[in-house]
Design a protein around this motif. Structure first.
Motif, PDB file in Angstrom:
ATOM      1  N   GLU A  79       1.076  12.523 -14.149  1.00  0.00           N
ATOM      2  CA  GLU A  79       0.551  12.577 -12.774  1.00  0.00           C
ATOM      3  C   GLU A  79       1.522  13.358 -11.878  1.00  0.00           C
ATOM      4  OE1 GLU A  79       0.579   9.045 -10.252  1.00  0.00           O
ATOM      5  OE2 GLU A  79      -1.473   9.473  -9.663  1.00  0.00           O
ATOM      6  N   GLY A  93      -0.455   1.725  -5.862  1.00  0.00           N
ATOM      7  CA  GLY A  93       0.716   2.600  -5.921  1.00  0.00           C
ATOM      8  C   GLY A  93       0.863   3.195  -7.309  1.00  0.00           C
ATOM      9  N   GLY A  94       2.073   3.618  -7.631  1.00  0.00           N
ATOM     10  CA  GLY A  94       2.308   4.291  -8.898  1.00  0.00           C
ATOM     11  C   GLY A  94       2.331   3.323 -10.074  1.00  0.00           C
ATOM     12  N   PHE A 121      -1.898  -4.683  -4.973  1.00  0.00           N
ATOM     13  CA  PHE A 121      -0.953  -3.557  -4.950  1.00  0.00           C
ATOM     14  C   PHE A 121      -1.677  -2.262  -5.273  1.00  0.00           C
ATOM     15  CE2 PHE A 121       1.586  -0.574  -7.400  1.00  0.00           C
ATOM     16  CZ  PHE A 121       2.709  -0.404  -6.607  1.00  0.00           C
ATOM     17  N   THR A 178       0.825  -1.227   0.000  1.00  0.00           N
ATOM     18  CA  THR A 178       0.000   0.000   0.000  1.00  0.00           C
ATOM     19  C   THR A 178       0.852   1.269   0.000  1.00  0.00           C
ATOM     20  OG1 THR A 178      -0.165  -0.402   2.384  1.00  0.00           O
ATOM     21  CG2 THR A 178      -2.077  -0.969   1.057  1.00  0.00           C
ATOM     22  N   GLY A 228      10.341  -0.583  -0.638  1.00  0.00           N
ATOM     23  CA  GLY A 228       9.643  -1.305  -1.698  1.00  0.00           C
ATOM     24  C   GLY A 228      10.575  -2.209  -2.476  1.00  0.00           C
ATOM     25  N   CYS A 276      -5.346   9.469  -5.485  1.00  0.00           N
ATOM     26  CA  CYS A 276      -5.316   9.005  -6.873  1.00  0.00           C
ATOM     27  C   CYS A 276      -6.538   9.492  -7.641  1.00  0.00           C
ATOM     28  CB  CYS A 276      -5.236   7.490  -6.905  1.00  0.00           C
ATOM     29  SG  CYS A 276      -6.545   6.713  -5.938  1.00  0.00           S
ATOM     30  N   LEU A 326      -3.540   1.777  -9.763  1.00  0.00           N
ATOM     31  CA  LEU A 326      -2.375   2.620 -10.073  1.00  0.00           C
ATOM     32  C   LEU A 326      -2.733   4.102 -10.183  1.00  0.00           C
ATOM     33  CD1 LEU A 326      -0.833   0.104 -12.642  1.00  0.00           C
ATOM     34  CD2 LEU A 326      -0.511   0.203 -10.165  1.00  0.00           C
ATOM     35  N   SER A 340       3.759   1.637   2.940  1.00  0.00           N
ATOM     36  CA  SER A 340       4.852   2.505   2.492  1.00  0.00           C
ATOM     37  C   SER A 340       5.750   2.802   3.684  1.00  0.00           C
ATOM     38  CB  SER A 340       4.293   3.819   1.948  1.00  0.00           C
ATOM     39  OG  SER A 340       5.361   4.744   1.806  1.00  0.00           O
ATOM     40  N   GLU A 341       7.043   2.842   3.430  1.00  0.00           N
ATOM     41  CA  GLU A 341       7.960   3.101   4.560  1.00  0.00           C
ATOM     42  C   GLU A 341       7.818   4.541   5.036  1.00  0.00           C
ATOM     43  OE1 GLU A 341       9.206   3.450   1.563  1.00  0.00           O
ATOM     44  OE2 GLU A 341      10.796   4.957   1.616  1.00  0.00           O
ATOM     45  N   LYS A 396       2.784  -4.890   3.534  1.00  0.00           N
ATOM     46  CA  LYS A 396       3.916  -3.960   3.505  1.00  0.00           C
ATOM     47  C   LYS A 396       3.407  -2.561   3.209  1.00  0.00           C
ATOM     48  CE  LYS A 396       6.698  -1.769   0.885  1.00  0.00           C
ATOM     49  NZ  LYS A 396       7.069  -0.649   1.718  1.00  0.00           N
ATOM     50  N   TRP A 404       1.455   5.706   0.547  1.00  0.00           N
ATOM     51  CA  TRP A 404       1.522   6.584   1.718  1.00  0.00           C
ATOM     52  C   TRP A 404       0.372   7.578   1.810  1.00  0.00           C
ATOM     53  CZ3 TRP A 404       1.502  11.176  -0.698  1.00  0.00           C
ATOM     54  CH2 TRP A 404       2.134  11.278  -1.944  1.00  0.00           C
ATOM     55  N   THR A 424       5.779   1.502 -10.677  1.00  0.00           N
ATOM     56  CA  THR A 424       5.998   0.404  -9.725  1.00  0.00           C
ATOM     57  C   THR A 424       5.067  -0.750 -10.069  1.00  0.00           C
ATOM     58  OG1 THR A 424       6.239   2.169  -8.085  1.00  0.00           O
ATOM     59  CG2 THR A 424       6.348  -0.073  -7.256  1.00  0.00           C
TER      60      THR A 424
HETATM   61  P1  NDP Z   1       4.772   3.673  -5.124  1.00  0.00           P
HETATM   62  O1  NDP Z   1       4.424   2.941  -6.356  1.00  0.00           O
HETATM   63  O2  NDP Z   1       6.085   4.337  -5.036  1.00  0.00           O
HETATM   64  O3  NDP Z   1       4.689   2.711  -3.848  1.00  0.00           O
HETATM   65  C1  NDP Z   1       3.541   1.955  -3.520  1.00  0.00           C
HETATM   66  C2  NDP Z   1       3.968   0.808  -2.618  1.00  0.00           C
HETATM   67  O4  NDP Z   1       4.767  -0.098  -3.379  1.00  0.00           O
HETATM   68  C3  NDP Z   1       4.845   1.235  -1.435  1.00  0.00           C
HETATM   69  O5  NDP Z   1       4.561   0.441  -0.317  1.00  0.00           O
HETATM   70  C4  NDP Z   1       6.218   0.972  -1.977  1.00  0.00           C
HETATM   71  O6  NDP Z   1       7.169   0.842  -0.968  1.00  0.00           O
HETATM   72  C5  NDP Z   1       6.000  -0.315  -2.724  1.00  0.00           C
HETATM   73  N1  NDP Z   1       7.019  -0.644  -3.707  1.00  0.00           N
HETATM   74  C6  NDP Z   1       7.949   0.157  -4.275  1.00  0.00           C
HETATM   75  N2  NDP Z   1       8.733  -0.554  -5.126  1.00  0.00           N
HETATM   76  C7  NDP Z   1       8.282  -1.836  -5.097  1.00  0.00           C
HETATM   77  C8  NDP Z   1       8.678  -3.038  -5.759  1.00  0.00           C
HETATM   78  N3  NDP Z   1       9.701  -3.076  -6.614  1.00  0.00           N
HETATM   79  N4  NDP Z   1       7.981  -4.164  -5.507  1.00  0.00           N
HETATM   80  C9  NDP Z   1       6.934  -4.155  -4.652  1.00  0.00           C
HETATM   81  N5  NDP Z   1       6.535  -3.043  -3.980  1.00  0.00           N
HETATM   82  C10 NDP Z   1       7.198  -1.893  -4.206  1.00  0.00           C
HETATM   83  O7  NDP Z   1       3.585   4.699  -4.873  1.00  0.00           O
HETATM   84  P2  NDP Z   1       3.507   5.823  -3.781  1.00  0.00           P
HETATM   85  O8  NDP Z   1       3.647   5.228  -2.417  1.00  0.00           O
HETATM   86  O9  NDP Z   1       4.420   6.929  -4.193  1.00  0.00           O
HETATM   87  O10 NDP Z   1       1.975   6.275  -3.932  1.00  0.00           O
HETATM   88  C11 NDP Z   1       1.562   7.188  -4.864  1.00  0.00           C
HETATM   89  C12 NDP Z   1       1.010   6.511  -6.096  1.00  0.00           C
HETATM   90  O11 NDP Z   1      -0.030   5.625  -5.724  1.00  0.00           O
HETATM   91  C13 NDP Z   1       0.393   7.489  -7.066  1.00  0.00           C
HETATM   92  O12 NDP Z   1       0.776   7.168  -8.385  1.00  0.00           O
HETATM   93  C14 NDP Z   1      -1.099   7.268  -6.891  1.00  0.00           C
HETATM   94  O13 NDP Z   1      -1.868   7.616  -8.010  1.00  0.00           O
HETATM   95  C15 NDP Z   1      -1.154   5.820  -6.589  1.00  0.00           C
HETATM   96  N6  NDP Z   1      -2.393   5.485  -5.900  1.00  0.00           N
HETATM   97  C16 NDP Z   1      -3.361   4.791  -6.575  1.00  0.00           C
HETATM   98  C17 NDP Z   1      -4.584   4.521  -5.974  1.00  0.00           C
HETATM   99  C18 NDP Z   1      -5.639   3.736  -6.688  1.00  0.00           C
HETATM  100  O14 NDP Z   1      -6.552   3.234  -6.018  1.00  0.00           O
HETATM  101  N7  NDP Z   1      -5.596   3.591  -8.005  1.00  0.00           N
HETATM  102  C19 NDP Z   1      -4.882   4.985  -4.604  1.00  0.00           C
HETATM  103  C20 NDP Z   1      -3.787   5.674  -3.982  1.00  0.00           C
HETATM  104  C21 NDP Z   1      -2.593   5.924  -4.617  1.00  0.00           C
HETATM  105  P3  NDP Z   1       8.064   2.133  -0.544  1.00  0.00           P
HETATM  106  O15 NDP Z   1       7.133   3.216  -0.192  1.00  0.00           O
HETATM  107  O16 NDP Z   1       8.786   1.604   0.599  1.00  0.00           O
HETATM  108  O17 NDP Z   1       8.909   2.452  -1.739  1.00  0.00           O
END
Ligand code: NDP
Length: 482
Positions: free
Chosen positions: A384, A226-227, A224, A147, A206, A282, A249, A175-176, A173, A149, A230
């Motif tokens: 974005e 996140g971005g 998952f 998840t 991550g 997001c 994403l 976000s750190e 896991k 941050w 990723t």
């Molecule tokens: P990231 O993609 O950087 O990180 C998301 C999670 O993935 C974190 O826990 C991160 O850890 C982990 N991660 C990073 N690298 C890896 C890897 N190689 N393998 C597995 N896990 C990994 O996103 P952000 O935390 O920066 O969040 C912002 C993004 O999330 C934006 O793009 C936003 O649009 C999207 N988002 C999408 C949503 C949706 O429902 N569609 C809702 C909320 C956000 P770590 O932080 O430790 O790097």
């Protein structure tokens, strides 16, 4: 918070420290808030083993027993709402009032909702002339929940509740950058008597913990959020083992304002969609498309309202816009503001770091920013930014609005503002986004499908979609004979 400065992992019912640690910075103050484990492959292995061992008995518990536990979790969080809200606000930089009114209540609702959902779920039966088919849902095993941050507890609970409800065991896991409420959630699980090993939490980076989890042979599925970049890595790492995968994403969501809108309501809704949670949601509407005939009046009204937003200490009850998550993210957002100017945009308001005095003087703040005059296809208007920066563009007619709204790589969400109900329906149906709001934004019903199209993700969460994801639907066909 002071006594919990060193956070720990939660594995097999125990809180465990690691040798290596990471600093966790409070975004509003720019100071270290806590230290968290910098876990690696070894910690991931231990957590997966614990989850695998716990699966045998957890998967056999009744739906009612699991639902009761989820309700107990909801009650326990609810009775500590203020504490959870403060942890979330200090970890993320978001206004305390927002954490108290939205993040924490929605996390509570997630547990209650999925408790109810499994209690009331029904499954298909498909009779044939000489046989009966019925559907069975079985749990997947150990699932990895990763998840971001921006909505830490909200999104973790959105995955945890259905995963547990369906009988899976979890390695999470977060976000750190935002480890606190996940750790507090582990304490809640321990308190309400969730069996050891059913929920495990591994803190870390991550590229280390996330990567090891996704690749682990005993992890059956990965959910998952996140971005997009990723998400691509996660998909590539999960593919060789054919793991079940849900990817929520990024987005660059259009807010489409027609001249026949309720003007005041549309300005207020557009403002909310643009800057709630500092634009770090997001679903935020960061591409504002306005019909030509009201473009100037609408832009002026939006600029006026935006300029009056209270930016500053998230713990101040009046604050509407808090700090961005990190110095690095603040710098990224500022680079987009500079890019917007290079691309020919005009900063209508914001564009600078506000001067904040006192404890938050070193915090990562950016004033809510509106940029006009940009080509809708330029980088600032199509990539974005995930911060308090929006671009605003005029459109001539409905076909042009649709083309602009559907342009680009993302397809997460959109909002449309019109008083013509027929137009609202037809326009919404032609948009290539997973979610559309008409005359509102972020109104959420937990039963509905949630997820994106194009580069915004694969799969759907919410209601039965989450229950489907966290289980295998199987068919059993019984021959009935003559
Ligand atoms: P990231 O993609 O950087 O990180 C998301 C999670 O993935 C974190 O826990 C991160 O850890 C982990 N991660 C990073 N690298 C890896 C890897 N190689 N393998 C597995 N896990 C990994 O996103 P952000 O935390 O920066 O969040 C912002 C993004 O999330 C934006 O793009 C936003 O649009 C999207 N988002 C999408 C949503 C949706 O429902 N569609 C809702 C909320 C956000 P770590 O932080 O430790 O790097």
């Amino acid at each position: 918070m002071e006594e919990s400065l060193n956070l720990k992992n939660f594995v097999n019912g125990n809180f465990v420290a690691t040798e290596k640690q990471l600093e966790n910075v409070e975004p509003a103050q720019g100071r270290i808030l806590s230290y968290i484990p910098r876990s690696g492959v070894e910690e991931v292995d231990a957590a997966v083993v614990a989850a695998k061992n716990a699966f045998a008995s957890w998967s056999q518990t009744t739906l009612d027993a699991r639902a009761e536990l989820l309700d107990a979790v909801a009650d326990e969080i609810e009775s500590h709402t203020e504490e959870f809200a403060l942890l979330e606000s200090r970890d993320t930089g978001k206004p305390l009032s927002l954490a108290r009114d939205v993040d924490i209540p929605r996390a509570i609702s997630n547990f209650r909702f999925f408790a109810g959902a499994v209690r009331h779920a029904s499954l298909d039966a498909n009779p044939m002339a000489d046989a009966i088919n019925y559907t069975q849902r079985t749990p997947l095993g150990v699932v990895a929940l990763i998840t971001p941050w921006n909505l830490p507890l909200y999104l973790l609970s959105w995955k945890t509740a259905p995963a547990l409800a369906m009988g899976n065991t979890i390695v999470a896991k977060p976000s750190e950058l935002t480890p606190h409420t996940a750790t507090r959630l582990a304490e809640v699980f321990s308190k309400v008597g969730l069996p050891d090993g059913v929920f495990n939490l591994v803190h870390g980076l991550g590229a280390e913990v996330g990567d090891a989890l996704v690749k682990h042979p005993d992890v059956s599925a990965v959910s998952f959020t996140g971005g997009t970049s990723t998400g691509k890595l996660v998909a590539a790492n999960a593919a060789p083992a054919f793991k079940k995968l849900s990817l929520e994403l990024g987005g660059k969501n259009p807010t489409v304002v027609f001249a026949d809108c309720d003007f005041e309501k549309a300005v207020a809704g557009t403002l909310r969609a643009a800057f709630t949670n500092q634009g770090e949601i997001c679903l935020c509407g960061s591409r504002i498309l306005v019909e030509e005939s009201i473009f100037d009046a609408f832009t002026d009204a939006l600029v006026e309202r935006t300029s009056k937003m209270v930016v500053g200490d998230p713990l101040n009850e009046e604050t509407q816009c808090g700090a961005l998550i990190s110095a690095a993210h603040r710098d990224k957002v500022e680079r987009y503001i500079a890019l917007g100017q290079e691309e020919g945009g005009m900063i209508r308001c914001g564009g600078t770091r506000p001067v904040i005095e006192g404890d938050c003087a070193q915090g990562f703040f950016v004033a809510p920013t509106i940029i006009s005059g940009l080509a809708p296809t330029c980088r600032t208007a199509s990539e974005e930014i995930f911060g308090p920066v929006v671009t605003i563009h005029p459109f001539k007619d409905e076909p042009e609005a649709l083309a602009l709204a559907n342009a680009g790589r993302y397809g997460l969400a959109a909002s449309v503002w019109t008083q013509d109900l027929k137009r609202g329906h037809t326009f919404a149906q032609s948009l290539r986004t997973g979610m559309v709001w008409v005359n509102t934004w972020l109104k959420r019903d937990l039963r509905v499908p949630f997820g994106g199209m194009k580069d915004s993700g694969v799969g759907r969460e919410g209601g039965r979609y989450s229950l489907d994801f966290f289980s295998e639907s199987r068919n059993i066909c019984i021959e009935l004979g003559d």
